[in-house]
Design a protein around this motif. Structure first.
Motif, PDB file in Angstrom:
ATOM      1  N   LEU A  39       0.349   8.703  -1.817  1.00 47.08           N
ATOM      2  CA  LEU A  39       0.946   9.692  -2.702  1.00 47.08           C
ATOM      3  C   LEU A  39       0.660  11.078  -2.135  1.00 47.08           C
ATOM      4  CD1 LEU A  39       0.805   9.673  -6.582  1.00 47.08           C
ATOM      5  CD2 LEU A  39       0.603  11.785  -5.289  1.00 47.08           C
ATOM      6  N   ASN A  82       0.829  -1.197   0.000  1.00 50.93           N
ATOM      7  CA  ASN A  82       0.000   0.000   0.000  1.00 50.93           C
ATOM      8  C   ASN A  82       0.869   1.253   0.000  1.00 50.93           C
ATOM      9  OD1 ASN A  82      -2.263  -1.582   0.031  1.00 50.93           O
ATOM     10  ND2 ASN A  82      -2.686  -1.314   2.197  1.00 50.93           N
ATOM     11  N   VAL A  83       0.520   2.187  -0.874  1.00 47.98           N
ATOM     12  CA  VAL A  83       1.323   3.394  -1.086  1.00 47.98           C
ATOM     13  C   VAL A  83       0.449   4.621  -0.899  1.00 47.98           C
ATOM     14  CG1 VAL A  83       2.724   4.667  -2.766  1.00 47.98           C
ATOM     15  CG2 VAL A  83       2.771   2.155  -2.740  1.00 47.98           C
ATOM     16  N   ALA A 131      -1.376   9.112  -9.877  1.00 49.31           N
ATOM     17  CA  ALA A 131      -2.520   8.519  -9.187  1.00 49.31           C
ATOM     18  C   ALA A 131      -3.471   7.832 -10.161  1.00 49.31           C
ATOM     19  CB  ALA A 131      -3.259   9.590  -8.397  1.00 49.31           C
ATOM     20  N   SER A 173       2.319  -2.744  -6.372  1.00 50.11           N
ATOM     21  CA  SER A 173       2.107  -1.555  -5.558  1.00 50.11           C
ATOM     22  C   SER A 173       0.716  -0.993  -5.830  1.00 50.11           C
ATOM     23  CB  SER A 173       3.156  -0.486  -5.852  1.00 50.11           C
ATOM     24  OG  SER A 173       4.456  -0.947  -5.525  1.00 50.11           O
ATOM     25  N   ARG A 174       0.070  -0.515  -4.771  1.00 47.52           N
ATOM     26  CA  ARG A 174      -1.291  -0.006  -4.909  1.00 47.52           C
ATOM     27  C   ARG A 174      -1.399   1.323  -4.181  1.00 47.52           C
ATOM     28  NH1 ARG A 174      -6.494  -1.988  -2.067  1.00 47.52           N
ATOM     29  NH2 ARG A 174      -4.964  -2.811  -0.613  1.00 47.52           N
ATOM     30  N   ILE A 175      -1.684   2.387  -4.927  1.00 47.91           N
ATOM     31  CA  ILE A 175      -1.883   3.689  -4.297  1.00 47.91           C
ATOM     32  C   ILE A 175      -3.242   3.681  -3.608  1.00 47.91           C
ATOM     33  CG2 ILE A 175      -2.169   6.169  -4.689  1.00 47.91           C
ATOM     34  CD1 ILE A 175      -0.185   5.963  -6.970  1.00 47.91           C
ATOM     35  N   VAL A 197      -4.379   9.593  -1.914  1.00 45.50           N
ATOM     36  CA  VAL A 197      -3.715  10.780  -2.467  1.00 45.50           C
ATOM     37  C   VAL A 197      -4.040  11.928  -1.523  1.00 45.50           C
ATOM     38  CG1 VAL A 197      -3.522  12.350  -4.423  1.00 45.50           C
ATOM     39  CG2 VAL A 197      -4.029   9.930  -4.819  1.00 45.50           C
TER      40      VAL A 197
END
Length: 231
Positions: A100, A97-98, A111, A121-123, A126
């Motif tokens: 931004l 989990n990311v 995004a 990887s998963r945003i 934001v």
């Protein structure tokens, strides 16, 4: 708070048994292997991987030997097995989990990019400091306030962050991220971040890369310029 320390771009991987240069090339091999698999290939040679990635055959063999993969003489590497080995080595056996930070033009584009999920990887959030942007839709996500950053990181199990803020805000954002428990940062801001020991930073400066290309373009032009002067 832990003391800040200057860190070179890119984390040292000696504690994981892989040289930095090898770690940087493994994603290239994984992408090439995935493409080969989609084309129906079950085996591949180091020469094929070299051609697909722009890495020399010698470096391909050396890098893969760090994983314990030496291939089979006359056959090469098993594509599925090698893909699994590389995926495990670079943490692609689970989703990360990311968050931004920064919803400017660059952050918004990232995004909305759909390619991260397929590569582990998963945003999941934001965030932005501009109250006027909060609630604005970016891809499948709504922009959230930077005031909620710590809560987001904790509740969504975030350990990786992307900093896409203006340069003057980047260090303060990095401090907030580290304070909230983030241990890996991809920095797109045009400044060097100072972080505590144990926090890894990767710096991506597109403008600097263009300047390097401009340098090489200028050198390519020198022979022509010298020839014109000598006439």
């Amino acid at each position: 708070m832990l003391p800040r320390r200057s860190r070179l771009t890119g984390a040292s991987s000696s504690d994981r048994g892989l040289p930095n240069a090898t770690v940087a090339r493994l994603p290239l091999y994984l992408r090439a292997l995935t493409q080969l698999r989609s084309q129906g290939s079950q085996t591949c040679s180091s020469d094929q991987l070299a051609e697909s990635t722009g890495v020399s055959s010698a470096n391909v063999r050396k890098d893969l030997s760090h994983l314990g993969s030496h291939g089979t003489r006359g056959v090469g590497y098993d594509v599925d097995h090698l893909r699994a080995e590389i995926a495990q080595a670079i943490g692609q056996t689970q989703d990360w989990n990311v968050v931004l930070v920064g919803a400017g033009n660059l952050g918004t584009a990232l995004a909305a990019y759909p390619g991260f999920t397929s590569r582990g990887s998963r945003i999941v959030a934001v965030v932005d400091a501009d109250p006027a942007r909060v609630g604005e839709q970016v891809g499948d996500l709504s922009i959230e306030s930077i005031d909620q950053l710590e809560t987001i990181i904790t509740e969504r199990s975030v350990s990786i962050a992307i900093v896409a803020t203006p340069g003057q805000a980047a260090q303060d954002v990095a401090d907030q991220l580290v304070g909230a428990g983030v241990t890996s940062i991809l920095n797109l801001a045009p400044v060097a971040l100072r972080v505590p020991e144990g926090v890894d930073v990767r710096q991506v400066d597109v403008a600097a890369e263009l300047q390097i290309l401009a340098y090489h373009e200028q050198r390519k032009g020198h022979p022509r310029e010298e020839a014109e002067v000598s006439r």
